[in-house]
Design a protein around this motif. Structure first.
Motif, PDB file in Angstrom:
ATOM      1  N   GLU A 243       0.824  -1.208   0.000  1.00  0.00           N
ATOM      2  CA  GLU A 243       0.000   0.000   0.000  1.00  0.00           C
ATOM      3  C   GLU A 243       0.855   1.254   0.000  1.00  0.00           C
ATOM      4  OE1 GLU A 243      -3.637  -1.654   2.743  1.00  0.00           O
ATOM      5  OE2 GLU A 243      -3.255   0.495   2.776  1.00  0.00           O
ATOM      6  N   SER A 244       1.941   1.222   0.771  1.00  0.00           N
ATOM      7  CA  SER A 244       2.784   2.416   0.901  1.00  0.00           C
ATOM      8  C   SER A 244       3.369   2.836  -0.442  1.00  0.00           C
ATOM      9  CB  SER A 244       3.910   2.154   1.900  1.00  0.00           C
ATOM     10  OG  SER A 244       3.393   1.789   3.160  1.00  0.00           O
ATOM     11  N   TYR A 319      -4.626  -4.492  -6.304  1.00  0.00           N
ATOM     12  CA  TYR A 319      -3.634  -4.504  -5.238  1.00  0.00           C
ATOM     13  C   TYR A 319      -2.265  -4.973  -5.722  1.00  0.00           C
ATOM     14  CZ  TYR A 319      -1.525  -5.028  -0.673  1.00  0.00           C
ATOM     15  OH  TYR A 319      -0.692  -4.886   0.410  1.00  0.00           O
ATOM     16  N   TRP A 329      -5.893   5.739  -4.244  1.00  0.00           N
ATOM     17  CA  TRP A 329      -5.537   6.719  -3.217  1.00  0.00           C
ATOM     18  C   TRP A 329      -5.645   8.150  -3.754  1.00  0.00           C
ATOM     19  CZ3 TRP A 329      -5.649   7.691   1.555  1.00  0.00           C
ATOM     20  CH2 TRP A 329      -4.823   8.640   2.174  1.00  0.00           C
ATOM     21  N   GLN A 377       6.031   3.210   6.315  1.00  0.00           N
ATOM     22  CA  GLN A 377       5.155   2.197   5.738  1.00  0.00           C
ATOM     23  C   GLN A 377       3.678   2.486   6.063  1.00  0.00           C
ATOM     24  OE1 GLN A 377       6.080  -0.007   3.615  1.00  0.00           O
ATOM     25  NE2 GLN A 377       8.288  -0.035   3.879  1.00  0.00           N
ATOM     26  N   THR A 379      -0.393   3.012   5.706  1.00  0.00           N
ATOM     27  CA  THR A 379      -1.508   2.406   4.982  1.00  0.00           C
ATOM     28  C   THR A 379      -2.498   3.506   4.631  1.00  0.00           C
ATOM     29  OG1 THR A 379      -2.781   2.011   7.002  1.00  0.00           O
ATOM     30  CG2 THR A 379      -1.226   0.276   6.298  1.00  0.00           C
ATOM     31  N   SER A 418      -8.222  -2.978   7.882  1.00  0.00           N
ATOM     32  CA  SER A 418      -7.376  -3.737   6.978  1.00  0.00           C
ATOM     33  C   SER A 418      -6.605  -4.780   7.767  1.00  0.00           C
ATOM     34  CB  SER A 418      -6.395  -2.816   6.253  1.00  0.00           C
ATOM     35  OG  SER A 418      -5.438  -3.562   5.531  1.00  0.00           O
ATOM     36  N   GLY A 420      -4.179  -6.290   6.038  1.00  0.00           N
ATOM     37  CA  GLY A 420      -2.963  -6.308   5.249  1.00  0.00           C
ATOM     38  C   GLY A 420      -3.051  -7.181   4.017  1.00  0.00           C
ATOM     39  N   VAL A 424      -9.188  -5.837   2.948  1.00  0.00           N
ATOM     40  CA  VAL A 424      -9.699  -4.641   3.603  1.00  0.00           C
ATOM     41  C   VAL A 424     -11.209  -4.733   3.751  1.00  0.00           C
ATOM     42  CG1 VAL A 424      -7.820  -3.290   2.566  1.00  0.00           C
ATOM     43  CG2 VAL A 424     -10.094  -3.252   1.514  1.00  0.00           C
TER      44      VAL A 424
END
Length: 474
Positions: A243-244, A319, A329, A377, A379, A418, A420, A424
């Motif tokens: 995600e990061s 993803y 995002w 890191q 989210t 989430s 991970g 989610v």
């Protein structure tokens, strides 16, 4: 300011050895931000654009102890071609072509009336790249990306505790090391970032030079911003995966699309990335039958145009690719910006610096402050929480409900969670204190894509996934 005089004095003889003016009057012929063909659209000549606070010695002197330059080398950026594709953090000064107009500092290089071999207009290309890297350095400086937080500069002017310096961005135009792409390598503070932009095939229209596509240049430079602000400037690994990493792509899209908001814009505005390099361009060419840029959907607050929500992260086709994560995002941030602009806050010129009474400048400030506050890191959820923390610090929670309407509309409400790795749980609710604010959630209907998504033909999707494999953009 009009002048900043640097004097070298002989204390024993009490006389002046030399004087130099650190403020340079320069002008640059550049392409504006937006989906326009630079070969046919007006390219303004910008006069003396440097910001004296962010760039106190201008853009053409690589440090107080260095001589002023008349080419595209300065304190914030070194720009040149890399036709053979072999240069990186080293080799930038080895026989590379740079425009050099002499003492006039008039970087006024025309583009040909018809597209030709890109080497024939390399001076215009490098000028555009140099201008926009410097412009974004100064812009981000106003919003808090200063020496203390790792700004890319050769000379930090003694303003940072560690005062590392020595890390102007090395920018390469027409890089021969690849095609249909661009990237930015962002090492820790004190080491130079490297920005590379390549040529694009541009469909049937021949080579298109990404150094002339301003949203791509800004996208890449923003990678340096987000990497250094997240987790601290000495840690370059906080946006490295999952995600990061995807959010890094999202921030890099968000900055250039927010910069395209004008006083005439409305929340129905749709914005694309990389239209011209993909073969489109020209006034009003944001859709229709022309190529539609480098992203799957336009950025839009309308669910019928951009149906993405937080839950798309449960789909491996989203993803599993950082740019796809970034699209989700970025569109959430786009919703956030419009929630602030539509909540009664005025709009002002983003280039004039932060103004928390204006919706667009507040959105920009919250995004940068959120980067500083979020953990390494991050989210979606921790980055969202950092934005709320920044808003509470800046405006004492005045706009909290407006922010929740945006995040909740796209499934990132207060109960979102989430576990991970693409697992989610969405939440479209509002906190009880915000119950009076309406969230207009439209049912997602994949059959009504306004020509986007499933409306694409097989050839368009094939081109889309080919661009994904190329890592478009870095």
């Amino acid at each position: 300011q009009e002048n900043w005089i640097n004097a070298h004095l002989d204390r024993t003889q009490l006389h002046v050895l030399s004087l130099s003016d650190w403020v340079n009057d320069a002008q640059y012929r550049v392409s504006p931000l937006g989906p326009k063909d630079p070969f046919v659209s007006p390219r303004p000549l910008i006069q003396s654009p440097s910001n004296s606070q962010a760039s106190p010695i201008g853009w053409h002197q690589p440090g107080r102890d260095s001589s002023a330059r008349t080419d595209t080398v300065g304190n914030n950026a070194f720009a040149q071609e890399d036709w053979d594709g072999k240069a990186d953090i080293t080799g930038w000064d080895k026989g590379k072509v740079r425009p050099d107009p002499g003492a006039s500092l008039s970087f006024d290089y025309p583009l040909p009336t018809t597209q030709t071999d890109p080497r024939n207009y390399v001076d215009a290309s490098i000028t555009n790249l140099f201008y926009w890297v410097n412009r974004m350095h100064d812009f981000f400086y106003d919003y808090g990306f200063t020496e203390t937080f790792g700004a890319f500069q050769e000379d930090n002017f003694g303003k940072a505790a560690k005062d590392l310096g020595g890390d102007a961005v090395i920018a390469y135009a027409q890089d021969g090391g690849g095609y249909d792409n661009a990237n930015f390598a962002s090492p820790p503070d004190g080491q130079r970032g490297v920005l590379k932009v390549y040529l694009f095939h541009g469909g049937t229209s021949g080579w298109r030079d990404a150094a002339l596509e301003v949203d791509i240049v800004i996208h890449e430079y923003t990678h340096g911003l987000s990497t250094r602000l997240t987790g601290g400037a000495s840690n370059a690994d906080c946006l490295a995966w999952g995600e990061s990493a995807g959010m890094g792509e999202g921030w890099s899209d968000f900055i250039p699309i927010l910069l395209q908001v004008t006083p005439e814009s409305t929340s129905n505005q749709e914005i694309l990335m990389g239209v011209w390099v993909m073969g489109g361009g020209g006034p009003g060419d944001q859709g229709g039958t022309k190529p539609r840029g480098i992203r799957r959907y336009p950025y839009s607050t309308r669910l019928s145009v951009n149906p993405t929500t937080y839950g798309n992260l449960n789909d491996s086709s989203w993803y599993g690719e950082v740019h796809a994560i970034g699209e989700i995002w970025c569109n959430i941030l786009w919703e956030m910006a419009w929630a602030l602009m539509d909540s009664g806050a005025s709009r002002s010129d983003l280039y004039s610096g932060p103004n928390i009474s204006s919706g667009n400048t507040l959105a920009m400030q919250l995004v940068l402050d959120g980067m500083k506050l979020q953990p390494c890191q991050p989210t979606f959820i921790s980055a969202r929480d950092a934005i709320f923390q920044a808003e509470k610090i800046l405006t004492q929670g005045k706009h909290a409900c407006a922010l929740w309407t945006a995040f909740s509309k796209r499934g990132l409400g207060p109960k979102a969670s989430s576990s991970g790795l693409g697992r989610v749980t969405e939440d479209f609710s509002l906190p009880p204190d915000c119950a009076s604010h309406s969230v207009r959630l439209q049912k997602r209907d994949e059959t009504k894509d306004n020509g986007w998504g499933r409306g694409w033909g097989l050839g368009s999707w094939r081109r889309f996934w080919q661009s994904r494999r190329l890592g478009l953009l870095g």
